[in-house]
Design a protein around this motif. Structure first.
Motif, short mmCIF file in Angstrom:
data_model
loop_
_atom_site.label_atom_id
_atom_site.label_comp_id
_atom_site.label_asym_id
_atom_site.label_seq_id
_atom_site.Cartn_x
_atom_site.Cartn_y
_atom_site.Cartn_z
N ARG A 2 10.38 -18.66 8.05
CA ARG A 2 9.87 -18.80 7.56
C ARG A 2 8.21 -17.36 7.14
O ARG A 2 7.91 -17.87 5.89
N LYS A 3 8.92 -16.62 7.84
CA LYS A 3 7.81 -15.44 7.67
C LYS A 3 8.41 -14.57 6.63
O LYS A 3 8.13 -14.09 5.48
N ALA A 6 8.53 -16.73 4.04
CA ALA A 6 6.29 -16.24 2.83
C ALA A 6 6.52 -14.68 2.21
O ALA A 6 5.80 -14.51 0.86
N VAL A 7 6.87 -13.92 3.08
CA VAL A 7 7.05 -11.77 2.45
C VAL A 7 7.66 -12.38 0.98
O VAL A 7 7.65 -11.96 0.01
N VAL A 273 5.13 -9.11 11.75
CA VAL A 273 6.63 -10.17 11.07
C VAL A 273 7.47 -8.50 11.63
O VAL A 273 6.40 -7.32 11.31
N ASP B 75 4.26 -7.17 15.82
CA ASP B 75 4.38 -8.63 15.80
C ASP B 75 3.89 -9.09 16.25
O ASP B 75 4.87 -10.36 17.52
N PHE B 100 -0.98 -15.83 2.36
CA PHE B 100 -0.41 -15.24 2.98
C PHE B 100 -0.19 -14.81 4.28
O PHE B 100 0.67 -14.43 5.28
#
Lengths: 454, 307
Positions: A2-3, A6-7, A273, B75, B100
């Protein structure tokens, strides 16, 4: 995952939701078409001032014919839709003695220099009699060519002198007229009726056709006359679109990575991330931009081609292949651009790093004419399997008849895919180190060091 | 407070020839506010970046455990980070940017936290403006929100107060104190000694890559004893450094701070002062953090001469 998405979504929006993207989208075709239109209008921007041309006719028989032809040209041929598109050629008979032609040429040259005339023509007396060494037909050659070959003028030929050797229109007009008249005189002298010769030598057309097929009802369907231009447009359009997509879709990644690096956004992002996901997200976003781009342009081209009656030249069967090849290509270059963006510290440094990458991008553009002419030659086949060039050149080979065996684009795509995965992997390692580096940018050796030593 | 949010053991970090952090050990208890101080270039940011996992310590030099785990990459959704400079996409709108960053931290709820924080830091009216339209202070506040909005267990703030006017600095300070109240561990670096004095449970000072101070403010000040006198005379006190028993005079204009030499008698100093003029204020105190900082970071005159 999902990250990564998103990016990707952010990257896509940052690229597409800008005025610059919209402007580019509209302006690119406008520029390309505008360029062609501009060239065409500029081509008409000719100097229509009269050109006074002195003729020294030592035969005494050619001037009248030439003057007649010039008059016809001046009154008819240089007008297009009522506007004058060329200068008038005003011929003037000057009659010095034909004793010493070199002396005459010198005197006339002086008069051209003094702008009494634009140019002058000397027709020696013996031009009518055929000679073994003279009169080799070269009528179709560009007259400018032999103007530039230099050397003394062939003895016995018609000599055209001017101070502007780059202006070829006079010679282009003069040559066939002189030749036709002299040939007519010579034929008559030999007792041959020039009209018979003209009929006998009338040109025969040779048509360039595709292959004949059998239609649905079983009847033979005549081959279409191959429109050479139209046949070139599909492959040319496709590789230009690919090139553009890399330029517009992938190249901005450099700025995007540079922004993240110089604005220290990367530190925040990497707190959320891992570097590889970040890079993948950016690549996916960029692939989205590229697909948007080719959808818009291919869609536009399809509609335009249908409207203008060129629908059959739109390479419908290639759309899927084209999309695959383009995605691979932008990913390949995108990963290289990301690596460069992360390793340098400003745009200037990026420019110098980009040179080698762009050479690979431009090379296919330089060899595609060879490939399109002989898509099945061993050379064309070979170069289309070199991964950075594959997307463009394989597309060219697919776009022109007779097409290529299916295994070739498949193997090509697999090779590109392997290269792309390798590139993404190595770029990821450069990105990981480079994105957090401050100060001076890295050089190519350091980058390769990060890539291969990890 | 049995658990350490951050446990650093004998960690060093070298850039080329330069040793930025030298054999550092540090324990940050969970739920505390820990202030990092030190001159520019002394290793604060490097240490914070190592805690973040952005930099790795030199191989074989020691270990860092954050929230009970050894770090693998930077992270970590349980950590919030505010870098020293910027860190925002200039062309993004405030709301989109916060959304975001929330997505990147794996959160699925956006509207509530974003509205709350924007209202709290007085940015509601700017939600749909681009970052590049904001003033430096406002951007700094957005940056702060992006570091804390996902409710991290550990917040690392590199110079959170730089560029803020007193009103905004107070807003950020309140927010930090509030985080601690909810159990969040806060580590921040600052050049503002009074902020560190007032806010931090623990103060850590790094100088030339080495730890020079670490502990509660009390314990640090205790080490330096009651060797400081704050005094105000009615007329100008320019000649105070001539007094016997006074090692150093810091002139704040209206107020002078005298550092006593070892074994000097405060009564004796007072007597001397009275000879200089009317004493309006006389206070025997512990050295301020500012004074301690300067004592460590500024080379003593004789040291300079000897060097």
């Amino acid at each position: 995952m999902r990250k990564i998405i998103a990016v990707a979504v952010r990257e896509y929006q940052a690229a597409v939701k800008t005025k610059a993207f919209l402007v580019m989208l509209v302006m690119m075709p406008v520029f390309m078409l505008g360029g062609i239109v501009f060239q065409m209008t500029m081509g008409k921007r000719v100097d229509t001032r009269d050109k006074r041309i002195a003729v020294v006719d030592c035969t005494g028989r050619l001037f009248d014919v030439l003057a007649q032809s010039a008059h016809e040209r001046n009154t008819k041929h240089i007008f297009s839709g009522g506007t004058q598109i060329g200068p008038r050629f005003l011929l003037e008979r000057v009659a010095p003695s034909c004793e010493d032609l070199d002396q005459v040429a010198f005197e006339m040259s002086q008069r051209v220099r003094n702008e009494a005339f634009y140019a002058f023509v000397i027709i020696p007396a013996d031009v009518m009699t055929p000679r073994g060494t003279q009169g080799a037909p070269e009528s179709e050659d560009d007259p400018v060519d032999d103007e530039f070959t230099g050397g003394p003028a062939a003895a016995g030929g018609v000599r055209y002198h001017s101070n502007t050797p780059t202006y070829g229109d006079v010679v282009r007009w003069l040559r066939p007229n002189v030749q036709a008249e002299i040939q007519r005189v010579r034929l008559t002298a030999a007792g041959i009726d020039p009209d018979v010769v003209e009929t006998a030598t009338a040109p025969v057309s040779v048509d360039n056709l595709g292959l004949v097929t059998r239609g649905q009802g079983g009847q033979i369907v005549q081959a279409q006359k191959a429109d050479e231009i139209a046949n070139f447009i599909a492959p040319f359009g496709l590789i230009m679109l690919m090139f553009l997509t890399v330029q517009v879709g992938a190249a901005p990644l450099i700025s995007s990575v540079l922004e993240e690096k110089t604005q220290r956004i990367a530190e925040v992002l990497l707190g959320s991330v891992n570097p590889f996901s970040l890079m993948m997200g950016k690549l996916i976003g960029m692939v989205g931009v590229s697909l948007t781009l080719i959808t818009i342009y291919l869609g536009g081209a399809y509609v335009a081609a249908r409207r203008l009656g060129y629908g059959q030249y739109f390479p419908q069967h290639l759309v899927v292949w084209f999309a695959i090849e383009t995605v691979l290509m932008v990913t390949l270059y995108g990963s290289i651009f990301i690596a460069i963006g992360s390793a340098v510290s400003d745009h200037r440094e990026a420019q110098s790093m980009l040179m080698p990458a762009f050479i690979f991008l431009i090379l296919p553009l330089m060899i595609w004419p060879t490939v399109v002419k002989e898509p099945l030659s061993p050379f064309s086949t070979f170069v289309s399997f070199i991964p950075p060039a594959t997307p463009m050149l394989m597309t060219v080979r697919q776009a022109v008849p007779p097409g290529i065996p299916l295994w070739q684009p498949i193997v090509g795509a697999v090779l590109v895919l392997i290269t792309t995965v390798g590139c993404v992997f190595l770029a990821g390692r450069i990105f990981r180190v480079g994105i957090l580096m401050t100060g001076k940018g890295a050089n190519l050796r350091q980058m390769l060091g990060w890539a291969f030593r990890g | 407070m049995t658990n350490d949010a951050i446990a650093i053991d004998n960690v060093s970090k070298t850039f080329g020839e330069h040793r930025a952090v030298d054999d550092l050990s540090l324990r940050v208890p969970e739920g505390s506010i820990y202030g990092f101080i030190g001159p520019n270039g002394s290793g604060k940011t490097t240490t914070l970046r190592m805690i973040m996992g952005i930099y790795y310590p030199d191989p074989g030099s020691g270990s860092i455990r954050v929230l009970g785990e050894a770090l693998h990459g930077a992270d970590n959704d349980a950590i919030g980070y505010l870098p020293e400079e910027r860190g925002l996409y200039r062309k993004m709108k405030v709301r989109d940017l916060l959304r975001f960053y929330l997505e990147l931290k794996g959160r699925r709820e956006f509207k509530g936290p974003i509205d709350d924080w924007l209202a709290r830091l007085d940015l509601t009216g700017w939600a749909h403006r681009k970052i590049q339209e904001l003033s430096k202070g406002m951007a700094q506040k957005v940056q702060f929100i992006s570091a804390v909005i996902h409710e991290p267990r550990l917040v690392i703030l590199d110079e959170p107060f730089s560029g803020l006017d007193p009103v905004n600095a107070d807003v950020i300070r309140d927010a930090i104190v509030d985080l601690r109240r909810k159990g969040t561990t806060v580590v921040f670096s600052t050049h503002d000694m009074s902020v560190a004095e007032k806010m931090c449970d623990y103060v850590f000072m790094i100088f030339k890559g080495r730890k020079v101070l670490d502990g509660t403010l009390d314990s640090i000040q205790r080490r330096y004893g009651h060797d400081t006198i704050r005094v105000r005379l009615d007329q100008n006190g320019a000649a105070l450094n001539q007094l016997t028993g006074v090692e150093r005079v810091t002139d704040f204009g209206r107020l002078q701070e005298l550092r006593l030499a070892d074994g000097a008698d405060t009564q004796d100093v007072l007597t001397q002062l009275m000879q200089h003029g009317r004493v309006a204020h006389f206070e025997i105190t512990q050295p301020s953090l500012h004074d301690i900082f300067v004592r460590i970071a500024r080379p003593e005159p004789q040291e300079t001469a000897g060097a």
